[in-house]
Design an enzyme around this catalytic site. Structure first.
Site, PDB file in Angstrom:
ATOM      1  CG  ASP A   1       2.443   2.837   5.614  1.00 60.49           C
ATOM      2  OD1 ASP A   1       2.158   2.851   6.824  1.00 60.49           O
ATOM      3  OD2 ASP A   1       2.750   3.854   4.984  1.00 60.49           O
TER       4      ASP A   1
ATOM      5  CB  ALA B   1      -0.907  -0.013   1.225  1.00 61.44           C
ATOM      6  CB  ALA B   2       3.599   1.746  -2.298  1.00 60.70           C
ATOM      7  CB  ALA B   3      -0.033   5.806  -3.387  1.00 54.50           C
ATOM      8  N   PRO B   4       1.602   7.780  -1.285  1.00 51.71           N
ATOM      9  CG  PRO B   4       2.109   9.961  -0.588  1.00 51.71           C
ATOM     10  CD  PRO B   4       1.399   8.725  -0.154  1.00 51.71           C
ATOM     11  N   GLY B   5       4.325   7.225  -1.664  1.00 53.51           N
ATOM     12  CA  GLY B   5       5.692   6.771  -1.913  1.00 53.51           C
ATOM     13  C   GLY B   5       6.703   7.052  -0.821  1.00 53.51           C
ATOM     14  N   GLY B   6       6.252   7.488   0.360  1.00 47.44           N
ATOM     15  CA  GLY B   6       7.207   7.767   1.439  1.00 47.44           C
ATOM     16  C   GLY B   6       8.069   6.551   1.760  1.00 47.44           C
TER      17      GLY B   6
ATOM     18  NE  ARG C   1      -3.549   7.148  -1.802  1.00 44.93           N
ATOM     19  CZ  ARG C   1      -3.084   8.101  -1.005  1.00 44.93           C
ATOM     20  NH1 ARG C   1      -3.557   9.327  -1.100  1.00 44.93           N
ATOM     21  NH2 ARG C   1      -2.155   7.837  -0.112  1.00 44.93           N
TER      22      ARG C   1
ATOM     23  CB  CYS D   1      -0.235   7.114  10.659  1.00 47.82           C
ATOM     24  SG  CYS D   1      -1.617   7.396   9.558  1.00 47.82           S
TER      25      CYS D   1
HETATM   26  N1  SAM Z   1       3.003   3.888   2.317  1.00 53.91           N
HETATM   27  C1  SAM Z   1       2.528   5.184   1.908  1.00 53.91           C
HETATM   28  C2  SAM Z   1       3.635   6.199   2.089  1.00 53.91           C
HETATM   29  O1  SAM Z   1       4.516   5.991   2.913  1.00 53.91           O
HETATM   30  O2  SAM Z   1       3.644   7.203   1.367  1.00 53.91           O
HETATM   31  C3  SAM Z   1       1.272   5.598   2.624  1.00 53.91           C
HETATM   32  C4  SAM Z   1       0.197   4.562   2.513  1.00 53.91           C
HETATM   33  S1  SAM Z   1      -1.367   5.086   3.109  1.00 53.91           S
HETATM   34  C5  SAM Z   1      -1.183   4.899   4.800  1.00 53.91           C
HETATM   35  C6  SAM Z   1      -2.346   3.722   2.687  1.00 53.91           C
HETATM   36  C7  SAM Z   1      -2.513   3.481   1.193  1.00 53.91           C
HETATM   37  O3  SAM Z   1      -3.244   2.271   1.054  1.00 53.91           O
HETATM   38  C8  SAM Z   1      -3.294   4.514   0.425  1.00 53.91           C
HETATM   39  O4  SAM Z   1      -2.473   5.020  -0.597  1.00 53.91           O
HETATM   40  C9  SAM Z   1      -4.476   3.775  -0.181  1.00 53.91           C
HETATM   41  O5  SAM Z   1      -4.735   4.162  -1.504  1.00 53.91           O
HETATM   42  C10 SAM Z   1      -4.004   2.348  -0.135  1.00 53.91           C
HETATM   43  N2  SAM Z   1      -5.026   1.311   0.012  1.00 53.91           N
HETATM   44  C11 SAM Z   1      -6.245   1.372   0.554  1.00 53.91           C
HETATM   45  N3  SAM Z   1      -6.818   0.157   0.562  1.00 53.91           N
HETATM   46  C12 SAM Z   1      -5.922  -0.677   0.026  1.00 53.91           C
HETATM   47  C13 SAM Z   1      -5.933  -2.051  -0.247  1.00 53.91           C
HETATM   48  N4  SAM Z   1      -6.959  -2.821   0.052  1.00 53.91           N
HETATM   49  N5  SAM Z   1      -4.836  -2.561  -0.849  1.00 53.91           N
HETATM   50  C14 SAM Z   1      -3.742  -1.797  -1.177  1.00 53.91           C
HETATM   51  N6  SAM Z   1      -3.696  -0.489  -0.922  1.00 53.91           N
HETATM   52  C15 SAM Z   1      -4.772   0.046  -0.336  1.00 53.91           C
END
Ligand code: SAM
Length: 462
Positions: free
Chosen positions: A181, A112-117, A141, A234
């Site tokens: 994440d 669950a990588a967006a936006p990429g931190g 995203r 978080c």
């Molecule tokens: N790891 C990211 C970073 O460090 O920039 C932040 C991730 S954010 C906490 C969670 C992400 O999970 C969101 O970008 C969202 O689009 C994605 N998401 C939501 N449900 C998901 C799922 N079932 N599978 C994969 N990604 C998912």
């Protein structure tokens, strides 16, 4: 949006959990959020950055590359940001990739990588070697994720837009490390994000916890025997933190919680905060609190899958590069001869439609998945020429390129270039890499002493 008040039922839960510490926790909301900056160590070392940094830097205990900068610094507007020399990230979030501890040459999945931190951090810790699969479920995203990895100069990342269930079916247990994440109720965003406060309700915590169980289930399938799984949120809600890990461990006896390195500011997990009894090992999880450490707050659990030899999975079928057609090969070779002192290894060069990629090492087959980036995007095949991508310029070093326009931070041309203006520049016609203090900013094309910018529109600063 104006900042709504903190949700009352969130506050009463935190008061009940934190007891004597509650006053300090609450007082942290009167402080401005910490601005964190993480240096791109695949472009320059911590020390090199310290010597050129225009900002005051306060080290972060758990990340060599991480610093807190003053809130008025506005580091997102600085040319070094456009040059990918750092990523702006909440300091507590930097602990996630540090605990994951990816190694060069490994296969790593950020599910669950967006936006990429985390992905940019992982790519730097891997030194650009091996494979990083960065995935996000949401198409828009996932596009932002690809752009941030491009600006970062990541050379080993594939970007996917898939459901975790399809990733589990497709790849099986082939990753050395997987990071979840997780999407969560975002209580750690309350200091800086009014929407996180407005959207929060007790029901959200419950629905996030359910979603996290499903996500962890799929993620577990993707970890090789002996491999590592890192789970992070978080939020402070125990149901989504210790609770999610307790439920996971009950269903997955082949995983165990590992004691992570303990840095100043790390607090232990709280088994006493959840309904599931007898899980003293949850103290091995890490909690980062805004009243005790830099950043907005995180929960992190480091898990390892046991190494039972009977269950060693087969190596996945590799992604085979698609050889270049004769004409595109000729255009690309011509470009390399004219513009570069560098060549991609032939064994990893692949033509995907009208685009050329360097595919990462040990990349499993990706056919059948929604692929946004097949690796390091080198450029596009146009009618009778090859056009280098921004990603290529950002992944190269200045010395890899024959013609550069070397600017320094105080040259007014830096801002002009970032605004997309034409620069005057003497020298032979052709592709020129514009650099700031020796670091690539992007391409320009020089024709008769005029350099037209090829900086993508999304990076231009008006
Ligand atoms: N790891 C990211 C970073 O460090 O920039 C932040 C991730 S954010 C906490 C969670 C992400 O999970 C969101 O970008 C969202 O689009 C994605 N998401 C939501 N449900 C998901 C799922 N079932 N599978 C994969 N990604 C998912």
């Amino acid at each position: 949006m104006p900042m709504p008040p903190l949700p009352p039922s969130f506050l009463s839960r935190m008061q009940q959990l934190l007891g004597d510490e509650y006053a300090a926790f609450l007082a942290s909301y009167d402080q401005p959020p910490d601005v964190g900056l993480r240096v791109n160590t695949s472009k320059l070392s911590r020390r090199e950055f310290q010597t050129i940094s225009p900002f005051d830097l306060k080290p972060i205990p758990w990340s060599e590359a991480g610093f807190v900068v003053p809130p008025e610094a506005r580091p997102g507007k600085h040319p070094y940001h456009a040059a990918g020399l750092y990523y702006l990230q909440d300091p507590s979030a930097m602990a996630v990739a540090e605990l994951l501890s990816p190694q060069p040459g490994e296969r790593v999945l950020d599910i669950a990588a967006a936006p990429g931190g985390k992905s940019t951090h992982i790519s730097a810790l891997m030194g650009g070697e091996g494979l990083l699969v960065a995935n996000d479920l949401h198409p828009r995203r996932a596009q932002v994720l690809a752009k941030n990895l491009e600006r970062w100069g990541a050379r080993n990342a594939v970007v996917l837009n898939e459901t975790p269930a399809r990733l589990a079916d497709h790849f099986g247990a082939c990753f050395d490390r997987v990071v979840v994440d997780a999407p969560c109720s975002g209580e750690g965003m309350f200091r800086k994000d009014p929407e996180a406060r407005a959207e929060w309700m007790p029901k959200l915590v419950k629905s996030c916890a359910l979603r996290q169980d499903v996500l962890l289930e799929d993620a577990a399938t993707l970890v090789r025997p002996g491999g590592v799984l890192v789970y992070a949120t978080c939020t402070f809600a125990p149901e989504e933190d210790e609770g999610a890990i307790a439920r996971f461990l009950l269903a997955h006896p082949r995983f165990e919680l590992v004691e992570p390195p303990r840095f100043p500011g790390f607090s232990p997990g709280r088994p006493d905060w959840i309904a599931e009894p007898g899980r003293a090992d949850l103290r091995r999880a890490v909690r980062l609190w805004p009243h005790k450490a830099p950043g907005e707050g995180h929960f992190i659990a480091l898990l390892r899958r046991s190494r039972a030899s009977s269950e060693m999975p087969e190596a996945p079928a590799p992604l085979l590069p698609i050889p270049l057609e004769p004409e595109p090969r000729q255009y690309f070779q011509q470009y390399c001869t004219d513009a570069l002192n560098w060549r991609p290894p032939e064994s990893r060069l692949s033509q995907m439609g009208f685009h050329l990629y360097q595919i990462p090492e040990a990349c499993p087959d990706l056919r059948g998945l929604k692929v946004i980036l097949w690796g390091w995007w080198l450029g596009a095949l146009k009618k009778n020429r090859f056009e280098p991508s921004h990603a290529l310029g950002m992944g190269l070093r200045a010395e890899d390129v024959r013609n550069t326009l070397p600017l320094t931070l105080d040259d007014p041309e830096v801002d002009s270039y970032l605004r997309g203006e034409v620069l005057s520049s003497s020298g032979a016609d052709g592709w020129v890499l514009v650099t700031v203090d020796g670091h690539p900013l992007g391409w320009g094309k020089r024709v008769q002493g005029r350099l037209k910018t090829h900086l993508p529109r999304w990076l231009r600063q008006f």
